[in-house]
Design a protein around this motif. Structure first.
Motif, PDB file in Angstrom:
ATOM      1  N   MET A   1       0.842  -1.174   0.000  1.00 39.00           N
ATOM      2  CA  MET A   1       0.000   0.000   0.000  1.00 39.00           C
ATOM      3  C   MET A   1       0.893   1.245   0.000  1.00 39.00           C
ATOM      4  O   MET A   1       1.774   1.382   0.839  1.00 39.00           O
ATOM      5  CB  MET A   1      -0.867  -0.039   1.250  1.00 39.00           C
ATOM      6  CG  MET A   1      -1.939   0.998   1.267  1.00 39.00           C
ATOM      7  SD  MET A   1      -3.249   0.474   0.174  1.00 39.00           S
ATOM      8  CE  MET A   1      -4.461   1.660   0.511  1.00 39.00           C
ATOM      9  N   PRO A   2       0.677   2.148  -0.946  1.00 37.83           N
ATOM     10  CA  PRO A   2       1.490   3.364  -0.968  1.00 37.83           C
ATOM     11  C   PRO A   2       1.258   4.198   0.280  1.00 37.83           C
ATOM     12  O   PRO A   2       0.163   4.243   0.816  1.00 37.83           O
ATOM     13  CB  PRO A   2       1.002   4.110  -2.215  1.00 37.83           C
ATOM     14  CG  PRO A   2       0.199   3.148  -2.997  1.00 37.83           C
ATOM     15  CD  PRO A   2      -0.263   2.086  -2.063  1.00 37.83           C
ATOM     16  N   ASP A   3       2.311   4.861   0.704  1.00 37.57           N
ATOM     17  CA  ASP A   3       2.244   5.727   1.879  1.00 37.57           C
ATOM     18  C   ASP A   3       1.748   7.101   1.422  1.00 37.57           C
ATOM     19  O   ASP A   3       2.411   7.780   0.639  1.00 37.57           O
ATOM     20  CB  ASP A   3       3.626   5.832   2.513  1.00 37.57           C
ATOM     21  CG  ASP A   3       3.627   6.618   3.815  1.00 37.57           C
ATOM     22  OD1 ASP A   3       2.584   7.204   4.162  1.00 37.57           O
ATOM     23  OD2 ASP A   3       4.674   6.636   4.471  1.00 37.57           O
ATOM     24  N   ALA A   4       0.581   7.504   1.913  1.00 34.87           N
ATOM     25  CA  ALA A   4      -0.020   8.778   1.512  1.00 34.87           C
ATOM     26  C   ALA A   4       0.846   9.964   1.926  1.00 34.87           C
ATOM     27  O   ALA A   4       0.776  11.030   1.318  1.00 34.87           O
ATOM     28  CB  ALA A   4      -1.417   8.908   2.092  1.00 34.87           C
ATOM     29  N   TRP A  33      15.645  -4.302  -7.805  1.00 29.99           N
ATOM     30  CA  TRP A  33      16.083  -3.092  -7.098  1.00 29.99           C
ATOM     31  C   TRP A  33      15.004  -2.026  -7.163  1.00 29.99           C
ATOM     32  O   TRP A  33      14.785  -1.286  -6.199  1.00 29.99           O
ATOM     33  CB  TRP A  33      17.384  -2.556  -7.696  1.00 29.99           C
ATOM     34  CG  TRP A  33      18.578  -3.373  -7.344  1.00 29.99           C
ATOM     35  CD1 TRP A  33      19.284  -4.188  -8.184  1.00 29.99           C
ATOM     36  CD2 TRP A  33      19.204  -3.487  -6.061  1.00 29.99           C
ATOM     37  NE1 TRP A  33      20.313  -4.789  -7.498  1.00 29.99           N
ATOM     38  CE2 TRP A  33      20.283  -4.371  -6.197  1.00 29.99           C
ATOM     39  CE3 TRP A  33      18.952  -2.919  -4.817  1.00 29.99           C
ATOM     40  CZ2 TRP A  33      21.109  -4.712  -5.135  1.00 29.99           C
ATOM     41  CZ3 TRP A  33      19.773  -3.252  -3.766  1.00 29.99           C
ATOM     42  CH2 TRP A  33      20.838  -4.133  -3.937  1.00 29.99           C
ATOM     43  N   PHE A  34      14.332  -1.913  -8.318  1.00 35.55           N
ATOM     44  CA  PHE A  34      13.245  -0.939  -8.448  1.00 35.55           C
ATOM     45  C   PHE A  34      12.140  -1.256  -7.447  1.00 35.55           C
ATOM     46  O   PHE A  34      11.605  -0.362  -6.802  1.00 35.55           O
ATOM     47  CB  PHE A  34      12.655  -0.950  -9.859  1.00 35.55           C
ATOM     48  CG  PHE A  34      13.571  -0.474 -10.948  1.00 35.55           C
ATOM     49  CD1 PHE A  34      14.818   0.057 -10.682  1.00 35.55           C
ATOM     50  CD2 PHE A  34      13.184  -0.570 -12.260  1.00 35.55           C
ATOM     51  CE1 PHE A  34      15.653   0.490 -11.695  1.00 35.55           C
ATOM     52  CE2 PHE A  34      13.998  -0.143 -13.293  1.00 35.55           C
ATOM     53  CZ  PHE A  34      15.239   0.393 -13.011  1.00 35.55           C
ATOM     54  N   LEU A  35      11.789  -2.536  -7.334  1.00 36.72           N
ATOM     55  CA  LEU A  35      10.761  -2.975  -6.388  1.00 36.72           C
ATOM     56  C   LEU A  35      11.143  -2.568  -4.970  1.00 36.72           C
ATOM     57  O   LEU A  35      10.343  -1.994  -4.232  1.00 36.72           O
ATOM     58  CB  LEU A  35      10.557  -4.488  -6.477  1.00 36.72           C
ATOM     59  CG  LEU A  35       9.597  -5.088  -5.463  1.00 36.72           C
ATOM     60  CD1 LEU A  35       8.158  -4.800  -5.850  1.00 36.72           C
ATOM     61  CD2 LEU A  35       9.812  -6.579  -5.334  1.00 36.72           C
ATOM     62  N   ARG A  36      12.374  -2.864  -4.606  1.00 34.44           N
ATOM     63  CA  ARG A  36      12.839  -2.538  -3.254  1.00 34.44           C
ATOM     64  C   ARG A  36      12.798  -1.028  -3.007  1.00 34.44           C
ATOM     65  O   ARG A  36      12.342  -0.578  -1.956  1.00 34.44           O
ATOM     66  CB  ARG A  36      14.257  -3.069  -3.058  1.00 34.44           C
ATOM     67  CG  ARG A  36      14.775  -2.821  -1.652  1.00 34.44           C
ATOM     68  CD  ARG A  36      16.125  -3.406  -1.437  1.00 34.44           C
ATOM     69  NE  ARG A  36      16.039  -4.857  -1.511  1.00 34.44           N
ATOM     70  CZ  ARG A  36      17.087  -5.645  -1.612  1.00 34.44           C
ATOM     71  NH1 ARG A  36      18.296  -5.135  -1.662  1.00 34.44           N
ATOM     72  NH2 ARG A  36      16.933  -6.949  -1.661  1.00 34.44           N
ATOM     73  N   MET A  45       4.423   3.255  -4.161  1.00 33.23           N
ATOM     74  CA  MET A  45       3.404   2.531  -4.914  1.00 33.23           C
ATOM     75  C   MET A  45       3.244   1.159  -4.291  1.00 33.23           C
ATOM     76  O   MET A  45       4.122   0.696  -3.565  1.00 33.23           O
ATOM     77  CB  MET A  45       3.758   2.433  -6.401  1.00 33.23           C
ATOM     78  CG  MET A  45       5.034   1.690  -6.721  1.00 33.23           C
ATOM     79  SD  MET A  45       5.421   1.584  -8.482  1.00 33.23           S
ATOM     80  CE  MET A  45       5.695   3.275  -8.908  1.00 33.23           C
ATOM     81  N   SER A  46       2.110   0.546  -4.568  1.00 31.64           N
ATOM     82  CA  SER A  46       1.864  -0.786  -4.031  1.00 31.64           C
ATOM     83  C   SER A  46       2.582  -1.824  -4.881  1.00 31.64           C
ATOM     84  O   SER A  46       2.981  -1.547  -6.022  1.00 31.64           O
ATOM     85  CB  SER A  46       0.361  -1.083  -4.008  1.00 31.64           C
ATOM     86  OG  SER A  46      -0.124  -1.237  -5.329  1.00 31.64           O
ATOM     87  N   GLU A  47       2.722  -3.003  -4.334  1.00 33.11           N
ATOM     88  CA  GLU A  47       3.344  -4.095  -5.086  1.00 33.11           C
ATOM     89  C   GLU A  47       2.524  -4.411  -6.334  1.00 33.11           C
ATOM     90  O   GLU A  47       3.081  -4.676  -7.396  1.00 33.11           O
ATOM     91  CB  GLU A  47       3.458  -5.330  -4.187  1.00 33.11           C
ATOM     92  CG  GLU A  47       4.280  -6.438  -4.804  1.00 33.11           C
ATOM     93  CD  GLU A  47       4.492  -7.583  -3.838  1.00 33.11           C
ATOM     94  OE1 GLU A  47       3.736  -8.569  -3.940  1.00 33.11           O
ATOM     95  OE2 GLU A  47       5.406  -7.486  -2.996  1.00 33.11           O
ATOM     96  N   GLU A  48       1.213  -4.356  -6.226  1.00 28.33           N
ATOM     97  CA  GLU A  48       0.348  -4.629  -7.377  1.00 28.33           C
ATOM     98  C   GLU A  48       0.550  -3.584  -8.471  1.00 28.33           C
ATOM     99  O   GLU A  48       0.654  -3.923  -9.650  1.00 28.33           O
ATOM    100  CB  GLU A  48      -1.117  -4.663  -6.947  1.00 28.33           C
ATOM    101  CG  GLU A  48      -2.050  -5.007  -8.086  1.00 28.33           C
ATOM    102  CD  GLU A  48      -3.501  -5.106  -7.654  1.00 28.33           C
ATOM    103  OE1 GLU A  48      -4.344  -5.279  -8.546  1.00 28.33           O
ATOM    104  OE2 GLU A  48      -3.790  -5.006  -6.445  1.00 28.33           O
TER     105      GLU A  48
END
Length: 182
Positions: A1-4, A33-36, A45-48
């Motif tokens: 879940m992205p941090d608002a 690395w981008f994911l991390r 951004m969320s993982e999805e």
């Protein structure tokens, strides 16, 4: 879940982030690395969302990591973010590759240089595997998506069918079935 509350990076910050990632990564595995960086650490951004962007980047022509950098940059800071991300992932590493290539050419006669490259390749394979496992966790545990994955593997890996036509065919069928199921 992205941090608002997380502040989106500026184009300059994006350039520096992608430059750091590009200059400290070897072989494949950059998407890991981008994911991390953008999902786990910065929570932008969320993982999805990330995996959806990765799927788009892989479907487009060109280098997946460059496509992904452009997508993330655009998502974070619009057109200027996309340009900054592209330049960060391409330009500094290009200069470094030329420099390293020149140095490596003079050391290639020594066995240790080949051992070092094998180690870097192993690390890149590990990063790619971690990214693949992350993506596989998100695949719906339904018969049809698993059948499409298995059929694609058999068609390309075992039957040696052309990748382009196999992916276009399997992808079209998969998208049509997913669209019909909504």
């Amino acid at each position: 879940m992205p941090d608002a509350t997380a502040q989106r990076p500026t184009p300059l910050q994006l350039f520096l982030i992608f430059t750091r990632i590009a200059l400290t990564s070897f072989g494949g595995g950059l998407s890991g690395w981008f994911l991390r960086e953008f999902v786990q650490t910065r929570k932008l951004m969320s993982e999805e969302e990330f995996l959806n962007g990765l799927a788009i980047a892989q479907a487009l022509p060109g280098v997946n990591v460059t496509n992904m950098a452009i997508w993330i940059g655009y998502r974070m800071a619009g057109r200027n973010g996309a340009i900054a991300s592209f330049l960060g992932i391409i330009v500094p590493p290009a200069f470094l590759v030329v420099a390293i290539g020149s140095v490596f050419a003079s050391f290639s006669k020594y066995e240790l240089s080949h051992v070092a490259l094998d180690g870097a390749a192993s690390a890149a394979i590990g990063l790619s595997l971690a990214m693949g496992l992350t993506a596989a966790r998100r695949v719906p545990r339904k018969l049809f998506p698993l059948a499409v994955m298995a059929a694609t593997f058999v068609a390309i890996g075992i039957l040696q069918w052309p990748t382009l036509w196999t992916v276009l065919g399997a992808g079209s069928v998969s998208v049509a079935v997913a669209y019909a199921g909504r």
